[in-house]
Design a protein around this motif. Structure first.
Motif, PDB file in Angstrom:
ATOM      1  N   ARG A  45       5.958  -0.428  -9.510  1.00  0.00           N
ATOM      2  CA  ARG A  45       4.665  -0.806  -8.915  1.00  0.00           C
ATOM      3  C   ARG A  45       3.947   0.437  -8.380  1.00  0.00           C
ATOM      4  NH1 ARG A  45       6.423  -3.177  -3.853  1.00  0.00           N
ATOM      5  NH2 ARG A  45       6.274  -1.017  -3.154  1.00  0.00           N
ATOM      6  N   ASP A  46       4.669   1.227  -7.607  1.00  0.00           N
ATOM      7  CA  ASP A  46       4.033   2.372  -6.969  1.00  0.00           C
ATOM      8  C   ASP A  46       3.680   3.468  -7.968  1.00  0.00           C
ATOM      9  OD1 ASP A  46       4.006   1.117  -4.557  1.00  0.00           O
ATOM     10  OD2 ASP A  46       5.824   2.054  -3.788  1.00  0.00           O
ATOM     11  N   ASN A  53       6.993   6.962  -4.257  1.00  0.00           N
ATOM     12  CA  ASN A  53       8.111   6.071  -3.929  1.00  0.00           C
ATOM     13  C   ASN A  53       9.361   6.722  -4.516  1.00  0.00           C
ATOM     14  OD1 ASN A  53      10.068   4.043  -3.812  1.00  0.00           O
ATOM     15  ND2 ASN A  53       8.596   2.413  -4.152  1.00  0.00           N
ATOM     16  N   ASP A  55      12.489   5.458  -3.895  1.00  0.00           N
ATOM     17  CA  ASP A  55      13.595   4.498  -3.859  1.00  0.00           C
ATOM     18  C   ASP A  55      13.949   4.117  -5.283  1.00  0.00           C
ATOM     19  OD1 ASP A  55      13.911   4.339  -1.212  1.00  0.00           O
ATOM     20  OD2 ASP A  55      12.846   2.428  -0.948  1.00  0.00           O
ATOM     21  N   ASP A  57      15.750   2.179  -7.908  1.00  0.00           N
ATOM     22  CA  ASP A  57      16.546   0.980  -8.207  1.00  0.00           C
ATOM     23  C   ASP A  57      16.662   0.868  -9.715  1.00  0.00           C
ATOM     24  OD1 ASP A  57      17.072  -0.131  -5.672  1.00  0.00           O
ATOM     25  OD2 ASP A  57      15.003  -0.831  -5.549  1.00  0.00           O
ATOM     26  N   ARG A 127      13.856 -13.362 -10.895  1.00  0.00           N
ATOM     27  CA  ARG A 127      14.356 -13.659  -9.539  1.00  0.00           C
ATOM     28  C   ARG A 127      13.549 -12.933  -8.468  1.00  0.00           C
ATOM     29  NH1 ARG A 127      18.311 -10.375  -9.902  1.00  0.00           N
ATOM     30  NH2 ARG A 127      18.750 -10.627  -7.705  1.00  0.00           N
ATOM     31  N   ARG A 128      12.659 -12.082  -8.880  1.00  0.00           N
ATOM     32  CA  ARG A 128      11.972 -11.227  -7.892  1.00  0.00           C
ATOM     33  C   ARG A 128      10.782 -11.929  -7.235  1.00  0.00           C
ATOM     34  NH1 ARG A 128      13.989  -5.867  -8.404  1.00  0.00           N
ATOM     35  NH2 ARG A 128      15.801  -6.075  -9.749  1.00  0.00           N
ATOM     36  N   ARG A 179       7.382 -10.640   3.416  1.00  0.00           N
ATOM     37  CA  ARG A 179       7.246  -9.500   2.495  1.00  0.00           C
ATOM     38  C   ARG A 179       5.843  -9.472   1.885  1.00  0.00           C
ATOM     39  NH1 ARG A 179      11.185  -6.598   0.178  1.00  0.00           N
ATOM     40  NH2 ARG A 179      10.112  -6.594  -1.816  1.00  0.00           N
ATOM     41  N   ARG A 182       3.264  -8.270   4.324  1.00  0.00           N
ATOM     42  CA  ARG A 182       3.465  -6.822   4.520  1.00  0.00           C
ATOM     43  C   ARG A 182       2.862  -6.036   3.348  1.00  0.00           C
ATOM     44  NH1 ARG A 182       8.002  -3.640   3.510  1.00  0.00           N
ATOM     45  NH2 ARG A 182       9.339  -5.398   2.980  1.00  0.00           N
ATOM     46  N   ARG A 186      -0.277  -3.488   3.301  1.00  0.00           N
ATOM     47  CA  ARG A 186      -0.006  -2.089   2.956  1.00  0.00           C
ATOM     48  C   ARG A 186      -0.834  -1.642   1.758  1.00  0.00           C
ATOM     49  NH1 ARG A 186       5.383  -0.573   0.022  1.00  0.00           N
ATOM     50  NH2 ARG A 186       6.413  -1.381   1.862  1.00  0.00           N
TER      51      ARG A 186
END
Ligand code: ATP
Length: 433
Positions: A45-46, A53, A55, A57, A127-128, A179, A182, A186
């Motif tokens: 996404r970012d 980003n 992070d 995964d 599932r997200r 979420r 948020r 953001r």
């Protein structure tokens, strides 16, 4: 079939070289092991939004455990959760990647699939929480940069929309409500119409309020890590989330004002502020409860299962405000040692809250002076030096050093020589050996 598009050039333009090389390394290994590897979730996404980003995964189609273990031979530390078929690889330079097995919750298909993606990835993405978080990019070398988008995430990203993947999403996991708010604030996105209806129904139906205290706490902590928590808090008030979660909670204008100030101080003074050691969220929590009646405040703290120490910090933030203003206020000169004396006894999270909550600019200035400068001031002489001057070992040494720090705080000494002179003058010979 999913929408596919190659985003390799976007990756090359926007990602830092170390990220590209790490992803390529992971993809290369996956290819050798005949596995399919994807980078997924918020990172994708970012990337497409041009936001940083780091992070990472990764989702593996096939056995993620074997994949994770294979990195041990490269000097990486690995942690494995067998039950969930997930794990973490920590590279020798400290970079960390979370790896999961694509979950196939409905059917088991043969691993080999002709296309870039296969059902296990699709089910994992399904599932997200939101379509914009449910995209993947292949990092295998043969298919590097292929964006896999089953649910229209790319389109929603362009329209700045947050959309759930199905109508039961919030029922399945009500944390997605929090979420969503948020992320909406953001990213400055809009919650898509049907999604918004489902979200409000979830709140009205009392589902969010069924969340455990532990989950609520971690969602609140995430809100308070954002750059502008006040926007999220405001939005939560607007859609009735606080009322549903904490009936006694009543955040209004003052809460918003205090939160804006806390964020401002954190941004402007980041390097100078003390480490809060896990208490970073508490000034915000104190602001959140600051306009509530005592019972309301205590019930929020109970509901969140805060520790005794955290509870004490919030209560002292609220209750101690009056005496902080009394002691730190006033027009006349206030010796730095007096400011230090008072504030060094409280947790920095409390001092930060007071700085934001007071409307008296002198009080605020003095607290910020303490947090950014005074708290770091130490005498040049250390205990050894005092002994060398001929003083007896014992509590006296600490007493002298404390006096010396006050003298330094108040500008009475600057150099080492001046400190020695100050000690000899203020602690006469009788204290010496
Ligand atoms: P942030 O930028 O705040 O870290 P993120 O989207 O990266 O946001 P994470 O909490 O790191 O969020 O989660 C990673 C991914 O896992 C998300 O992008 C989303 O796809 C998925 N995810 C996280 N929490 C949920 C949830 N409660 N329900 C469904 N999917 C979730």
């Amino acid at each position: 079939m999913p929408w596919t598009e190659n985003v390799a050039s976007t990756m090359a333009q926007r990602l830092k070289p170390w990220v590209i090389s790490l992803l390529a390394k992971l993809g290369g290994r996956a290819e050798e092991m005949r596995l399919k590897a994807y980078i997924v979730g918020g990172f994708v996404r970012d990337l497409l939004l041009g936001r940083e980003n780091e992070d990472l995964d990764v989702v593996i189609e096939g056995d993620a455990i074997e994949f994770i273990k294979s990195w041990e031979q490269d000097g990486c530390r690995v942690a494995i959760h067998k039950k969930f078929k997930t794990g973490t690889i920590v590279f020798p330079d400290g970079k960390k990647v979370d790896v999961a097995t694509a979950r196939r919750e409905f059917y088991e298909y043969p691993v080999a699939q002709p296309s870039v993606s296969s059902d296990s990835l699709k089910h994992d993405l399904y599932r997200r929480d939101y379509t914009v978080n449910a995209m993947a990019i292949s990092i295998n070398c043969s298919t590097w940069g292929t964006l896999v988008d089953y649910f229209g995430g790319r389109q929603d990203l362009k329209k700045k929309l947050l959309r759930v993947l199905h109508n039961l999403s919030f029922v399945e996991d009500p944390t997605r409500v929090i979420r969503g708010i948020r992320l909406e604030q953001r990213l400055e996105f809009t919650i898509e119409e049907n999604t918004f209806r489902l979200l409000v129904n979830c709140i009205k139906g009392g589902l969010v309020s069924l969340l455990s205290g532990v989950r609520l706490r971690s969602e609140l902590e995430l809100i308070f890590k954002e750059d502008a928590p006040y926007k999220i808090v405001k939005r939560c008030t607007q859609i009735g989330l606080w009322r549903s979660l904490f009936p006694g909670l009543n955040p209004g204008r003052d809460t918003i004002k205090i939160m804006r100030r806390i964020s401002f101080f954190k941004r402007r003074l980041s390097g100078d502020l003390p480490s809060m050691a896990g208490a970073d969220w508490l000034p915000y929590l104190s602001a959140l409860v600051s306009e509530s009646h005592r019972d309301g405040m205590l019930s929020v703290l109970d509901r969140l299962h805060v520790s005794d120490k955290e509870r004490a910090i919030v209560i002292e933030s609220i209750d101690g405000m009056g005496s902080a203003e009394h002691i730190l206020g006033g027009r006349g000169e206030k010796p730095n040692s007096r400011i230090y004396e008072f504030l060094s006894k409280v947790h920095p999270a409390i001092a930060l809250y007071w700085a934001a909550a007071t409307n008296r600019w002198r009080v605020r200035r003095r607290i910020l002076l303490y947090l950014t400068r005074l708290r770091k001031i130490e005498p040049m002489l250390i205990g050894r030096d005092i002994l060398d001057l001929g003083y007896r070992e014992g509590p006296m040494i600490g007493y002298i050093l404390k006096g010396l720090r006050n003298a330094r705080l108040d500008g009475l000494v600057e150099t080492r020589e001046e400190e020695i002179e100050w000690v000899l003058k203020n602690f006469p010979k009788m204290d010496r050996k």
